[in-house]
Design an enzyme around this catalytic site. Sequence first.
Site, PDB file in Angstrom:
ATOM      1  N   HIS A  56       0.865  -1.187   0.000  1.00 15.33           N
ATOM      2  CA  HIS A  56       0.000   0.000   0.000  1.00 15.33           C
ATOM      3  C   HIS A  56       0.901   1.236   0.000  1.00 15.33           C
ATOM      4  O   HIS A  56       1.769   1.360   0.875  1.00 15.33           O
ATOM      5  CB  HIS A  56      -0.898   0.002   1.238  1.00 15.33           C
ATOM      6  CG  HIS A  56      -1.780  -1.212   1.318  1.00 15.33           C
ATOM      7  ND1 HIS A  56      -3.094  -1.193   0.925  1.00 15.33           N
ATOM      8  CD2 HIS A  56      -1.519  -2.489   1.716  1.00 15.33           C
ATOM      9  CE1 HIS A  56      -3.625  -2.407   1.096  1.00 15.33           C
ATOM     10  NE2 HIS A  56      -2.689  -3.206   1.572  1.00 15.33           N
ATOM     11  N   GLU A  81      -7.088 -13.015   5.872  1.00 11.12           N
ATOM     12  CA  GLU A  81      -6.089 -12.420   6.773  1.00 11.12           C
ATOM     13  C   GLU A  81      -6.745 -12.276   8.142  1.00 11.12           C
ATOM     14  O   GLU A  81      -6.498 -13.047   9.053  1.00 11.12           O
ATOM     15  CB  GLU A  81      -5.635 -11.055   6.232  1.00 11.12           C
ATOM     16  CG  GLU A  81      -4.638 -10.337   7.154  1.00 11.12           C
ATOM     17  CD  GLU A  81      -4.476  -8.857   6.813  1.00 11.12           C
ATOM     18  OE1 GLU A  81      -5.333  -8.282   6.123  1.00 11.12           O
ATOM     19  OE2 GLU A  81      -3.484  -8.258   7.278  1.00 11.12           O
ATOM     20  N   ASP A  98       2.643  -3.046   4.396  1.00 12.88           N
ATOM     21  CA  ASP A  98       2.820  -1.654   4.863  1.00 12.88           C
ATOM     22  C   ASP A  98       4.164  -1.606   5.592  1.00 12.88           C
ATOM     23  O   ASP A  98       4.210  -1.479   6.817  1.00 12.88           O
ATOM     24  CB  ASP A  98       1.705  -1.266   5.849  1.00 12.88           C
ATOM     25  CG  ASP A  98       0.309  -1.382   5.243  1.00 12.88           C
ATOM     26  OD1 ASP A  98      -0.026  -0.582   4.358  1.00 12.88           O
ATOM     27  OD2 ASP A  98      -0.435  -2.293   5.665  1.00 12.88           O
TER      28      ASP A  98
HETATM   29 ZN   LIG Z   1      -2.766  -5.216   2.162  1.00  5.59          ZN
END
Ligand SMILES: [Zn+2]
Length: 322
Positions: free
Chosen positions: A13, A192, A271
């Site tokens: 991201h 997730e 991230d």
């Molecule tokens: Zn992601």
Amino acid sequence: MTSRLKKVELHCHLEGAAPPALSLAQARKYNIDVSEYLKDGTYVWHDFASFLECYDKISEVYKSAEDYALLTETYLAELADVGSIYSELIVSPDHGKRIGLGADAYIEGVCEGIRRAREASGIEARLIVTGERHFGPDSVVGAAEYAAKAQNPLITGFNLAGEERMGRVADYARAFDIARDIGLGLTIHAGEVCGAFSVADALDVVRPARIGHGVRAIEDSALVSRLADLGTVLEVCPGSNIALKVFPDFASHPLRKLKEAGVRVTISSDDPPFFHTSLKREYDLAASAFGFSDAEIDQLTRTGIEAAFVDEETRQALLARI
Ligand SMILES: [Zn+2]
């Protein structure tokens, strides 16, 4: 340890990749106090809620198209420095709108950063437009329509990110239909935060080429076989999974088990600085925590290129560099 290996990244991201040093410089430029969220060159958070708060606060220091060009260029240069030849960045046109910059200027800034980085190091990059699940189906349709309308050659994929527990995949099917119709590669966050059912849902409704994470498919052996049969590629982000406690430690992370079951897997950083990781560290972990040989790691990289949302000419050129 893996410094000499070529690398690719399919799942990152853009705002989540913001290098702390750059964020600090940006905060000073705009006179924004980030001292609570950025200490000693590290982003500070302690649970999922404070992670989101920190992420939002840091995103605030990137305001203009030039800021986004600089952010993109800086991250891609960091990737190229460790041997990366290809990167897909997840971007949200809605984010551009929300910060008052506008979707077009936001995307234009990011594309300028890609051009500068490619000029400097030869790294290739593409953009995956994402809808944010927690803003509801209409906003996700809006993101798909934006991607369709933009006709930007660097936008090659569509994703659904955000709060996985919100709604079912079927609520977002129309957005994926729009993206599929214009030929974008499809990927979706699943498996997730939520369990195996979310991966099955994604396969049933979206029929994506790839799944973001997907690691909790391991809870259902029939589903693992289905992924292997379909050839669906998982964008696995081990460091992120451990930081967010999806699994307690690397020893219990299913990356190797999935690969051994015939599932096509790749590694990414998600991230990175927020999870105190980097693509380089993820590659190092593939060796140190998962015991993959250099040849096996090259195979993960090759799978990444095979699954990349690029034209065939670029794909062959990238494969030739491994
Ligand atoms: Zn992601």
